[in-house]
Scaffold this motif. Structure first.
Motif, PDB file in Angstrom:
ATOM      1  N   ASP A  32      30.267  -8.587 -26.169  1.00 18.24           N
ATOM      2  CA  ASP A  32      29.129  -7.930 -26.810  1.00 18.24           C
ATOM      3  C   ASP A  32      27.914  -8.846 -26.944  1.00 18.24           C
ATOM      4  N   GLN A  33      27.979 -10.051 -26.405  1.00 22.02           N
ATOM      5  CA  GLN A  33      26.883 -11.003 -26.563  1.00 22.02           C
ATOM      6  C   GLN A  33      25.578 -10.455 -25.984  1.00 22.02           C
ATOM      7  N   HIS A  34      25.642  -9.859 -24.788  1.00 21.76           N
ATOM      8  CA  HIS A  34      24.419  -9.340 -24.171  1.00 21.76           C
ATOM      9  C   HIS A  34      23.839  -8.204 -24.993  1.00 21.76           C
ATOM     10  N   ARG A  35      24.684  -7.395 -25.579  1.00 23.76           N
ATOM     11  CA  ARG A  35      24.216  -6.278 -26.408  1.00 23.76           C
ATOM     12  C   ARG A  35      23.502  -6.806 -27.649  1.00 23.76           C
ATOM     13  N   ARG A  36      24.075  -7.823 -28.281  1.00 28.14           N
ATOM     14  CA  ARG A  36      23.447  -8.435 -29.449  1.00 28.14           C
ATOM     15  C   ARG A  36      22.097  -9.039 -29.093  1.00 28.14           C
ATOM     16  N   ASP A  37      22.050  -9.726 -27.971  1.00 28.97           N
ATOM     17  CA  ASP A  37      20.783 -10.323 -27.531  1.00 28.97           C
ATOM     18  C   ASP A  37      19.728  -9.246 -27.314  1.00 28.97           C
ATOM     19  N   PHE A  38      20.121  -8.135 -26.715  1.00 27.05           N
ATOM     20  CA  PHE A  38      19.190  -7.038 -26.483  1.00 27.05           C
ATOM     21  C   PHE A  38      18.706  -6.440 -27.798  1.00 27.05           C
ATOM     22  N   LEU A  39      19.614  -6.258 -28.747  1.00 26.08           N
ATOM     23  CA  LEU A  39      19.228  -5.679 -30.035  1.00 26.08           C
ATOM     24  C   LEU A  39      18.271  -6.599 -30.793  1.00 26.08           C
ATOM     25  N   ILE A  40      18.501  -7.885 -30.724  1.00 21.73           N
ATOM     26  CA  ILE A  40      17.588  -8.837 -31.378  1.00 21.73           C
ATOM     27  C   ILE A  40      16.220  -8.785 -30.717  1.00 21.73           C
ATOM     28  N   LEU A  41      16.186  -8.754 -29.405  1.00 19.13           N
ATOM     29  CA  LEU A  41      14.919  -8.654 -28.686  1.00 19.13           C
ATOM     30  C   LEU A  41      14.198  -7.358 -29.033  1.00 19.13           C
ATOM     31  N   LEU A  42      14.935  -6.256 -29.124  1.00 19.50           N
ATOM     32  CA  LEU A  42      14.349  -4.972 -29.489  1.00 19.50           C
ATOM     33  C   LEU A  42      13.770  -5.028 -30.905  1.00 19.50           C
ATOM     34  N   LEU A  43      14.488  -5.630 -31.836  1.00 16.84           N
ATOM     35  CA  LEU A  43      14.008  -5.757 -33.208  1.00 16.84           C
ATOM     36  C   LEU A  43      12.719  -6.572 -33.266  1.00 16.84           C
ATOM     37  N   VAL A  44      12.669  -7.665 -32.539  1.00 13.10           N
ATOM     38  CA  VAL A  44      11.457  -8.494 -32.507  1.00 13.10           C
ATOM     39  C   VAL A  44      10.283  -7.691 -31.946  1.00 13.10           C
ATOM     40  N   ALA A  45      10.528  -6.906 -30.906  1.00 14.09           N
ATOM     41  CA  ALA A  45       9.462  -6.095 -30.312  1.00 14.09           C
ATOM     42  C   ALA A  45       8.954  -5.047 -31.299  1.00 14.09           C
ATOM     43  N   VAL A  46       9.864  -4.406 -32.025  1.00 17.67           N
ATOM     44  CA  VAL A  46       9.463  -3.379 -32.997  1.00 17.67           C
ATOM     45  C   VAL A  46       8.648  -4.008 -34.126  1.00 17.67           C
ATOM     46  N   VAL A  47       9.084  -5.139 -34.634  1.00 21.16           N
ATOM     47  CA  VAL A  47       8.345  -5.816 -35.710  1.00 21.16           C
ATOM     48  C   VAL A  47       6.964  -6.241 -35.217  1.00 21.16           C
ATOM     49  N   THR A  48       6.899  -6.756 -34.002  1.00 17.05           N
ATOM     50  CA  THR A  48       5.609  -7.164 -33.434  1.00 17.05           C
ATOM     51  C   THR A  48       4.673  -5.969 -33.315  1.00 17.05           C
ATOM     52  N   LEU A  49       5.179  -4.849 -32.822  1.00 22.81           N
ATOM     53  CA  LEU A  49       4.345  -3.645 -32.707  1.00 22.81           C
ATOM     54  C   LEU A  49       3.892  -3.141 -34.076  1.00 22.81           C
ATOM     55  N   ALA A  50       4.770  -3.206 -35.072  1.00 23.87           N
ATOM     56  CA  ALA A  50       4.409  -2.766 -36.416  1.00 23.87           C
ATOM     57  C   ALA A  50       3.308  -3.657 -36.996  1.00 23.87           C
ATOM     58  N   LEU A  51       3.438  -4.947 -36.807  1.00 23.60           N
ATOM     59  CA  LEU A  51       2.394  -5.865 -37.299  1.00 23.60           C
ATOM     60  C   LEU A  51       1.072  -5.636 -36.570  1.00 23.60           C
ATOM     61  N   LEU A  52       1.132  -5.418 -35.282  1.00 24.33           N
ATOM     62  CA  LEU A  52      -0.084  -5.143 -34.525  1.00 24.33           C
ATOM     63  C   LEU A  52      -0.735  -3.843 -34.987  1.00 24.33           C
ATOM     64  N   ALA A  53       0.064  -2.814 -35.212  1.00 27.16           N
ATOM     65  CA  ALA A  53      -0.469  -1.539 -35.694  1.00 27.16           C
ATOM     66  C   ALA A  53      -1.097  -1.715 -37.065  1.00 27.16           C
ATOM     67  N   GLY A  54      -0.456  -2.464 -37.939  1.00 28.73           N
ATOM     68  CA  GLY A  54      -1.007  -2.734 -39.273  1.00 28.73           C
ATOM     69  C   GLY A  54      -2.320  -3.477 -39.190  1.00 28.73           C
ATOM     70  N   PHE A  55      -2.401  -4.446 -38.306  1.00 29.18           N
ATOM     71  CA  PHE A  55      -3.641  -5.194 -38.128  1.00 29.18           C
ATOM     72  C   PHE A  55      -4.758  -4.285 -37.645  1.00 29.18           C
ATOM     73  N   LEU A  56      -4.457  -3.413 -36.697  1.00 28.41           N
ATOM     74  CA  LEU A  56      -5.471  -2.494 -36.161  1.00 28.41           C
ATOM     75  C   LEU A  56      -5.938  -1.480 -37.202  1.00 28.41           C
ATOM     76  N   VAL A  57      -5.035  -1.038 -38.071  1.00 29.05           N
ATOM     77  CA  VAL A  57      -5.413  -0.089 -39.116  1.00 29.05           C
ATOM     78  C   VAL A  57      -6.323  -0.752 -40.136  1.00 29.05           C
ATOM     79  N   LEU A  58      -6.042  -1.986 -40.492  1.00 26.87           N
ATOM     80  CA  LEU A  58      -6.848  -2.696 -41.471  1.00 26.87           C
ATOM     81  C   LEU A  58      -8.202  -3.095 -40.922  1.00 26.87           C
ATOM     82  N   ARG A  59      -8.330  -3.184 -39.681  1.00 31.93           N
ATOM     83  CA  ARG A  59      -9.583  -3.584 -39.037  1.00 31.93           C
ATOM     84  C   ARG A  59     -10.495  -2.433 -39.032  1.00 31.93           C
TER      85      ARG A  59
END
Length: 85
Positions: free
Chosen positions: A58-85
């Motif tokens: 399951d190592q590859h699955r865990r790595d993928f899920l962590i990468l997906l989580l990082v991408a979602v958090v990054t998109l959320a922060l970017l969206a928040g920045f754009l809304v505040l601007r």
């Protein structure tokens, strides 16, 4: 015709054997025997045979899920920045 195994392929199988031993699926004697087989393997078929009776790693699955989580958090922060601007 079999595909030749690389050093990286052998290392990946040996790491999987370590995880399975830590999980209690292999005894130390089985681990030692299988690491020897993995080290001597020249093809991917030989490497597959070393771990064929063990559950999929399951190592590859865990790595993928962590990468997906990082991408979602990054998109959320970017969206928040754009809304505040």
């Amino acid at each position: 015709m079999s595909i030749r195994a690389s050093d990286e392929d052998r290392q990946r199988v040996m790491a999987a054997l370590e995880r399975h031993t830590g999980a209690g699926r292999l005894t130390l004697d089985e681990f030692t025997q299988r690491v020897g087989l993995a080290a001597d393997a020249t093809t991917l078929d030989e490497l597959s045979a070393v771990v064929s009776d063990l559950p999929a790693d399951d190592q590859h699955r865990r790595d993928f899920l962590i990468l997906l989580l990082v991408a979602v958090v990054t998109l959320a922060l970017l969206a928040g920045f754009l809304v505040l601007r």
